[in-house]
Design an enzyme around this catalytic site. Sequence first.
Site, PDB file in Angstrom:
ATOM      1  N   ARG A 102       0.886  -1.184   0.000  1.00 57.34           N
ATOM      2  CA  ARG A 102       0.000   0.000   0.000  1.00 57.34           C
ATOM      3  C   ARG A 102       0.908   1.214   0.000  1.00 57.34           C
ATOM      4  NH1 ARG A 102      -5.357   1.513   3.430  1.00 57.34           N
ATOM      5  NH2 ARG A 102      -6.135   0.048   1.873  1.00 57.34           N
ATOM      6  N   HIS A 129      -7.326   0.627  -6.414  1.00 54.10           N
ATOM      7  CA  HIS A 129      -7.506  -0.212  -5.222  1.00 54.10           C
ATOM      8  C   HIS A 129      -8.261  -1.469  -5.669  1.00 54.10           C
ATOM      9  CE1 HIS A 129      -7.756  -1.442  -1.184  1.00 54.10           C
ATOM     10  NE2 HIS A 129      -8.703  -0.660  -0.719  1.00 54.10           N
ATOM     11  N   GLN A 132     -10.351  -4.097  -3.434  1.00 52.70           N
ATOM     12  CA  GLN A 132     -11.659  -3.669  -2.942  1.00 52.70           C
ATOM     13  C   GLN A 132     -12.765  -4.055  -3.920  1.00 52.70           C
ATOM     14  OE1 GLN A 132     -12.270  -1.806   0.154  1.00 52.70           O
ATOM     15  NE2 GLN A 132     -14.321  -2.536  -0.364  1.00 52.70           N
ATOM     16  N   ASP A 220     -17.055   7.263  -1.943  1.00 53.72           N
ATOM     17  CA  ASP A 220     -15.826   7.164  -1.139  1.00 53.72           C
ATOM     18  C   ASP A 220     -15.548   8.553  -0.574  1.00 53.72           C
ATOM     19  OD1 ASP A 220     -13.399   6.304  -0.064  1.00 53.72           O
ATOM     20  OD2 ASP A 220     -12.328   6.307  -1.978  1.00 53.72           O
ATOM     21  N   CYS A 260     -16.306   1.714   0.478  1.00 54.23           N
ATOM     22  CA  CYS A 260     -15.145   0.880   0.847  1.00 54.23           C
ATOM     23  C   CYS A 260     -14.751   1.072   2.312  1.00 54.23           C
ATOM     24  CB  CYS A 260     -13.977   1.176  -0.087  1.00 54.23           C
ATOM     25  SG  CYS A 260     -13.355   2.868   0.026  1.00 54.23           S
ATOM     26  N   ARG A 288     -13.705  -8.513   2.112  1.00 50.98           N
ATOM     27  CA  ARG A 288     -12.291  -8.289   1.792  1.00 50.98           C
ATOM     28  C   ARG A 288     -11.492  -9.541   2.148  1.00 50.98           C
ATOM     29  NH1 ARG A 288     -10.211  -3.235   1.537  1.00 50.98           N
ATOM     30  NH2 ARG A 288      -8.406  -4.380   0.746  1.00 50.98           N
TER      31      ARG A 288
HETATM   32  N1  NVA Z   1      -9.800   6.717  -1.595  1.00 50.47           N
HETATM   33  C1  NVA Z   1      -9.452   6.295  -0.257  1.00 50.47           C
HETATM   34  C2  NVA Z   1      -9.721   4.831  -0.089  1.00 50.47           C
HETATM   35  C3  NVA Z   1      -9.426   4.281   1.271  1.00 50.47           C
HETATM   36  C4  NVA Z   1      -9.671   2.812   1.376  1.00 50.47           C
HETATM   37  C5  NVA Z   1      -7.990   6.605   0.012  1.00 50.47           C
HETATM   38  O1  NVA Z   1      -7.159   6.375  -0.871  1.00 50.47           O
HETATM   39  O2  NVA Z   1      -7.681   7.100   1.098  1.00 50.47           O
HETATM   40  N1   CP Z   2     -11.297  -0.122   2.365  1.00 49.36           N
HETATM   41  C1   CP Z   2     -10.033  -0.146   2.814  1.00 49.36           C
HETATM   42  O1   CP Z   2      -9.088  -0.420   2.054  1.00 49.36           O
HETATM   43  O2   CP Z   2      -9.908   0.086   4.137  1.00 49.36           O
HETATM   44  P1   CP Z   2      -8.552   0.295   4.950  1.00 49.36           P
HETATM   45  O3   CP Z   2      -7.972   1.613   4.522  1.00 49.36           O
HETATM   46  O4   CP Z   2      -8.968   0.260   6.378  1.00 49.36           O
HETATM   47  O5   CP Z   2      -7.606  -0.826   4.601  1.00 49.36           O
END
Ligand code: NVA
Ligand code: CP
Length: 302
Positions: A102, A129, A132, A220, A260, A288
């Site tokens: 990540r 992502h 997800q 989101d 998500c 997930r």
């Molecule tokens: N768009 C959000 C998704 C988190 C799971 C982010 O990147 O922070």
């Molecule tokens: N939806 C998601 O990826 O959640 P986290 O940021 O908690 O991993």
Amino acid sequence: MRHFLTLLDLTQDEARHILKRAVKIKRKLKEGKSHRPLEGKTLGMIFDKASTRTRVSFEAGMYQLGGHALFLHSDATQLGRGEPIADSARVLSSMVDGITIRTFGHDILQQFAEYSSVPVINALTDLTHPCQILADVLTYEEHRGPIADKTVAWIGDGNNMAHSWINGAVTFGYTLKIACPDGYRPDARLLEAARVLGADVSLSDDPAAAAYKADLVTTDVWASMGQEEEQARRAQDFNGFCVTDRVMSFARPDALFMHCLPAHRGEEVAASVIDGNQSVVWQEAENRLHAQKALLEFLMKS
Ligand code: NVA
Ligand code: CP
């Protein structure tokens, strides 16, 4: 050896196979039966950003599959002190059987994958992502059957989740209607590439029009990780883009709501929607675990 950097790294058949396995793996877990195809295998998990669901689902998933997961926050590794990505990829992949990352730039993930001798999985980048979407499609289909030819409405930022829904339109064959404010549209090149591959995606700045007759409405956060300092400006720019009961009323009566998570009630979604009876966000979060176990099995089982 295969990587999973975006959904488009899987063929449609492979993605369907993974979801079918996810259903079976989930059932086995619920029946208390063990399923340990990854005995003796280790997953390295490099995180440059915060996470609840992704981290825990990979870690618990590896354990349940008979393997082991190693959480590596970049601050606690030499990566965080500037060791080159290529060097880190060569070294880590000589010791583990799979790596999930990540991070911020998608190019970091791509570079890591280029030098890794084991499968690399995208656990979220600024661009996409994909894990997800596997869970989201699984969740939709558990409730409503095949998602192909259904209509998904995306309301909000043209961000990493929007991009993954766009790629998912190629892989899973749903129609995608996106509503986002001017200046927050999805990446034009990613959208065009998906359209060339057959994705049916339309763009507007009208949440009600996007939600009209939709089978699934999703959104989101307005400010993603790394955009915290833009939060106040975004809150203004996204005025009118909250998924409210009024927006849901344009969708089909049996439409589902997904997010998500983490969510900000009163910003991108009204509390009455996310906590209401069309919302399946808790099943979505749990899935997930099941979807990623199927993905890990697909990529890492010898
Ligand atoms: N768009 C959000 C998704 C988190 C799971 C982010 O990147 O922070
Ligand atoms: N939806 C998601 O990826 O959640 P986290 O940021 O908690 O991993």
